[in-house]
Design an enzyme around this catalytic site. Structure first.
Site, PDB file in Angstrom:
ATOM      1  N   ALA A  67       0.871  -1.172   0.000  1.00  0.00           N
ATOM      2  CA  ALA A  67       0.000   0.000   0.000  1.00  0.00           C
ATOM      3  C   ALA A  67       0.910   1.224   0.000  1.00  0.00           C
ATOM      4  O   ALA A  67       2.064   1.142   0.435  1.00  0.00           O
ATOM      5  CB  ALA A  67      -0.889  -0.009   1.234  1.00  0.00           C
ATOM      6  N   GLY A 112       0.712  -4.941   0.879  1.00  0.00           N
ATOM      7  CA  GLY A 112      -0.485  -4.991   0.042  1.00  0.00           C
ATOM      8  C   GLY A 112      -0.239  -5.666  -1.305  1.00  0.00           C
ATOM      9  O   GLY A 112      -1.175  -6.178  -1.924  1.00  0.00           O
ATOM     10  N   GLU A 115      -0.474  -9.279  -0.634  1.00  0.00           N
ATOM     11  CA  GLU A 115      -1.904  -9.530  -0.382  1.00  0.00           C
ATOM     12  C   GLU A 115      -2.699  -9.541  -1.691  1.00  0.00           C
ATOM     13  O   GLU A 115      -3.612 -10.344  -1.861  1.00  0.00           O
ATOM     14  CB  GLU A 115      -2.443  -8.460   0.586  1.00  0.00           C
ATOM     15  CG  GLU A 115      -1.857  -8.624   1.981  1.00  0.00           C
ATOM     16  CD  GLU A 115      -2.149  -7.450   2.914  1.00  0.00           C
ATOM     17  OE1 GLU A 115      -1.857  -6.296   2.529  1.00  0.00           O
ATOM     18  OE2 GLU A 115      -2.676  -7.686   4.008  1.00  0.00           O
ATOM     19  N   GLU A 135       4.915  -5.257   7.253  1.00  0.00           N
ATOM     20  CA  GLU A 135       4.203  -4.183   7.961  1.00  0.00           C
ATOM     21  C   GLU A 135       4.753  -3.911   9.352  1.00  0.00           C
ATOM     22  O   GLU A 135       4.755  -2.764   9.810  1.00  0.00           O
ATOM     23  CB  GLU A 135       2.704  -4.502   8.048  1.00  0.00           C
ATOM     24  CG  GLU A 135       1.927  -4.275   6.759  1.00  0.00           C
ATOM     25  CD  GLU A 135       1.951  -5.470   5.816  1.00  0.00           C
ATOM     26  OE1 GLU A 135       2.737  -6.416   6.054  1.00  0.00           O
ATOM     27  OE2 GLU A 135       1.186  -5.457   4.842  1.00  0.00           O
TER      28      GLU A 135
HETATM   29  N1  CO8 Z   1       4.636   3.123  -0.620  1.00  0.00           N
HETATM   30  C1  CO8 Z   1       5.048   4.285  -1.153  1.00  0.00           C
HETATM   31  N2  CO8 Z   1       6.213   4.414  -1.808  1.00  0.00           N
HETATM   32  C2  CO8 Z   1       6.987   3.321  -1.935  1.00  0.00           C
HETATM   33  C3  CO8 Z   1       6.614   2.079  -1.400  1.00  0.00           C
HETATM   34  C4  CO8 Z   1       5.367   1.996  -0.725  1.00  0.00           C
HETATM   35  N3  CO8 Z   1       4.904   0.854  -0.209  1.00  0.00           N
HETATM   36  N4  CO8 Z   1       7.592   1.180  -1.663  1.00  0.00           N
HETATM   37  C5  CO8 Z   1       8.537   1.850  -2.345  1.00  0.00           C
HETATM   38  N5  CO8 Z   1       8.179   3.129  -2.502  1.00  0.00           N
HETATM   39  C6  CO8 Z   1       8.923   4.196  -3.187  1.00  0.00           C
HETATM   40  C7  CO8 Z   1      10.099   4.661  -2.337  1.00  0.00           C
HETATM   41  O1  CO8 Z   1       9.664   5.611  -1.361  1.00  0.00           O
HETATM   42  C8  CO8 Z   1      11.006   5.250  -3.384  1.00  0.00           C
HETATM   43  O2  CO8 Z   1      10.516   6.522  -3.725  1.00  0.00           O
HETATM   44  P1  CO8 Z   1      11.569   7.747  -3.895  1.00  0.00           P
HETATM   45  O3  CO8 Z   1      12.374   7.363  -5.109  1.00  0.00           O
HETATM   46  O4  CO8 Z   1      10.653   8.927  -4.118  1.00  0.00           O
HETATM   47  O5  CO8 Z   1      12.383   7.804  -2.635  1.00  0.00           O
HETATM   48  C9  CO8 Z   1      10.770   4.342  -4.600  1.00  0.00           C
HETATM   49  O6  CO8 Z   1       9.513   3.681  -4.384  1.00  0.00           O
HETATM   50  C10 CO8 Z   1      11.832   3.276  -4.778  1.00  0.00           C
HETATM   51  O7  CO8 Z   1      11.961   2.583  -3.546  1.00  0.00           O
HETATM   52  P2  CO8 Z   1      13.370   2.418  -2.769  1.00  0.00           P
HETATM   53  O8  CO8 Z   1      14.279   3.565  -3.071  1.00  0.00           O
HETATM   54  O9  CO8 Z   1      13.057   2.133  -1.345  1.00  0.00           O
HETATM   55  O10 CO8 Z   1      13.928   1.117  -3.537  1.00  0.00           O
HETATM   56  P3  CO8 Z   1      14.907  -0.001  -2.945  1.00  0.00           P
HETATM   57  O11 CO8 Z   1      15.288  -0.843  -4.115  1.00  0.00           O
HETATM   58  O12 CO8 Z   1      15.983   0.627  -2.110  1.00  0.00           O
HETATM   59  O13 CO8 Z   1      13.992  -0.857  -1.956  1.00  0.00           O
HETATM   60  C11 CO8 Z   1      12.001  -2.019  -1.294  1.00  0.00           C
HETATM   61  C12 CO8 Z   1      12.910  -1.593  -2.466  1.00  0.00           C
HETATM   62  C13 CO8 Z   1      12.725  -3.038  -0.416  1.00  0.00           C
HETATM   63  C14 CO8 Z   1      10.764  -2.661  -1.924  1.00  0.00           C
HETATM   64  C15 CO8 Z   1      11.619  -0.770  -0.458  1.00  0.00           C
HETATM   65  O14 CO8 Z   1      11.101   0.226  -1.347  1.00  0.00           O
HETATM   66  C16 CO8 Z   1      10.595  -0.999   0.609  1.00  0.00           C
HETATM   67  O15 CO8 Z   1      10.917  -1.543   1.647  1.00  0.00           O
HETATM   68  N6  CO8 Z   1       9.340  -0.569   0.352  1.00  0.00           N
HETATM   69  C17 CO8 Z   1       8.269  -0.636   1.336  1.00  0.00           C
HETATM   70  C18 CO8 Z   1       7.755  -2.046   1.441  1.00  0.00           C
HETATM   71  C19 CO8 Z   1       6.685  -2.059   2.502  1.00  0.00           C
HETATM   72  O16 CO8 Z   1       6.909  -1.759   3.664  1.00  0.00           O
HETATM   73  N7  CO8 Z   1       5.476  -2.476   2.060  1.00  0.00           N
HETATM   74  C20 CO8 Z   1       4.344  -2.573   2.947  1.00  0.00           C
HETATM   75  C21 CO8 Z   1       3.615  -1.266   3.009  1.00  0.00           C
HETATM   76  S1  CO8 Z   1       2.328  -1.319   4.204  1.00  0.00           S
HETATM   77  C22 CO8 Z   1       1.096  -2.202   3.464  1.00  0.00           C
HETATM   78  O17 CO8 Z   1       1.194  -2.623   2.353  1.00  0.00           O
HETATM   79  C23 CO8 Z   1      -0.114  -2.404   4.301  1.00  0.00           C
HETATM   80  C24 CO8 Z   1      -1.255  -2.998   3.476  1.00  0.00           C
HETATM   81  C25 CO8 Z   1      -2.554  -2.835   4.204  1.00  0.00           C
HETATM   82  C26 CO8 Z   1      -2.964  -1.368   4.226  1.00  0.00           C
HETATM   83  C27 CO8 Z   1      -4.298  -1.198   4.872  1.00  0.00           C
HETATM   84  C28 CO8 Z   1      -4.929   0.195   4.677  1.00  0.00           C
HETATM   85  C29 CO8 Z   1      -4.038   1.431   4.914  1.00  0.00           C
END
Ligand code: CO8
Length: 260
Positions: A67, A112, A115, A135
């Site tokens: 998400a 998400g 999921e 998460e």
């Molecule tokens: N949301 C928003 N932006 C994201 C997300 C995300 N989930 N994942 C990556 N991005 C963005 C980064 O912020 C970054 O943006 P910017 O270039 O502007 O800084 C860009 O994508 C590239 O990401 P990274 O620079 O972090 O790339 P890496 O190769 O270093 O890392 C990863 C890749 C490991 C995938 C890393 O991006 C990461 O850990 N992402 C988050 C993963 C995460 O925590 N996902 C779970 C989110 S919570 C969720 O899904 C809950 C679901 C239920 C929600 C219920 C209702 C609210």
């Protein structure tokens, strides 16, 4: 119908849906979720000729990285629960779609994103795919069915470990554990997903729809678990821990959780 964040193309009566937010690793923001809802509630059911649907992510890095964290920073508990409920309802539309829906997982499938892949009927993973429910790193829990469907696919032992540690699975481990149906080289993911749908298209359409209904029915006893996930997700969105976890992600640093 117009879509901003979904690319739709039809090929041989297979609908290929690409989540198209490559710069944010295809993170599911509100607009994308609304478009998925519109697609599976109002659009795809009218395309009666479809053999099936493939969902994939734009680019070669991510299926969907979760998400959109940037969007739910300011949510309180009630708003968090409402958002989780809406997301679960949308994913139920996918899980209950009467034609096969195949996730073509071409990279990270996290939170998400994992999921969403689990709400699809079948999952073909690229050798480069990574799966996880990270998460707890943010101080929240999954909200789109992850605490329920991960157990359904891989069993409580491994599901508990992944949900508590936020560890990611490599594609081959996801295959071994039963999370995905097959692992193939990156260039083969879409062709394999299409071949699977073509194979199913040769079977009786009523029977295919009934198999989906009957298999889904096996898990109905778990619906309380989905409701519990919504309320617990709401509870975690109101915490200082979540504010800190999300801020740490944005600031690219390790979180300092206070337990409040
Ligand atoms: N949301 C928003 N932006 C994201 C997300 C995300 N989930 N994942 C990556 N991005 C963005 C980064 O912020 C970054 O943006 P910017 O270039 O502007 O800084 C860009 O994508 C590239 O990401 P990274 O620079 O972090 O790339 P890496 O190769 O270093 O890392 C990863 C890749 C490991 C995938 C890393 O991006 C990461 O850990 N992402 C988050 C993963 C995460 O925590 N996902 C779970 C989110 S919570 C969720 O899904 C809950 C679901 C239920 C929600 C219920 C209702 C609210």
């Amino acid at each position: 119908m117009q879509y901003e964040n979904l690319l739709l193309e039809e090929e041989n009566d297979i609908l290929i849906v690409t989540i198209n937010r490559e710069k944010a690793l295809n993170a599911l923001n509100t607009q994308t979720m609304l478009e998925l809802q519109r697609l599976f509630a109002d659009d795809a059911p009218h395309r009666t000729y479809l053999k099936g649907v493939i969902i994939t992510g734009a680019g070669d890095r991510a299926f969907v990285a979760g998400a959109d964290i940037k969007e739910f920073l300011a949510l309180d508990a009630e708003q968090g629960a409402a958002m989780a409920q809406r997301g679960q309802d949308i994913f139920f539309l996918i899980e209950r779609f009467s034609k096969p829906v195949v996730a073509a997982v071409n990279g990270f499938a996290l939170g998400g994103g994992c999921e969403l892949a689990m709400a699809c009927h079948l999952r073909i993973a690229s050798e480069t795919a990574r799966f996880g429910q990270p998460e707890v790193n943010l101080g929240i829990i999954p909200g789109y069915g992850g605490t329920q469907r991960l157990i359904q696919y891989i069993g409580k032992t491994k599901a508990m470990e992944l949900l508590l540690t936020a560890d990611m699975l490599h594609a081959q481990d996801a295959l071994r554990l039963g999370l995905v149906n097959d692992v193939v080289p990156p260039a083969e993911v879409l062709p394999k997903a299409k071949a699977l749908i073509e194979k199913i298209a040769a079977k009786g359409p009523v029977a295919v729809a009934k198999v989906i209904e009957a298999v889904n029915a096996f898990f109905q006893y778990n619906e309380d678990g989905f409701a519990r996930e919504v309320s617990e997700f709401g509870a975690t969105t109101g915490t200082d821990d979540f504010k800190e976890g999300a801020a740490a992600f944005m600031e690219k640093r390790a979180p300092q959780f206070s337990g409040k």
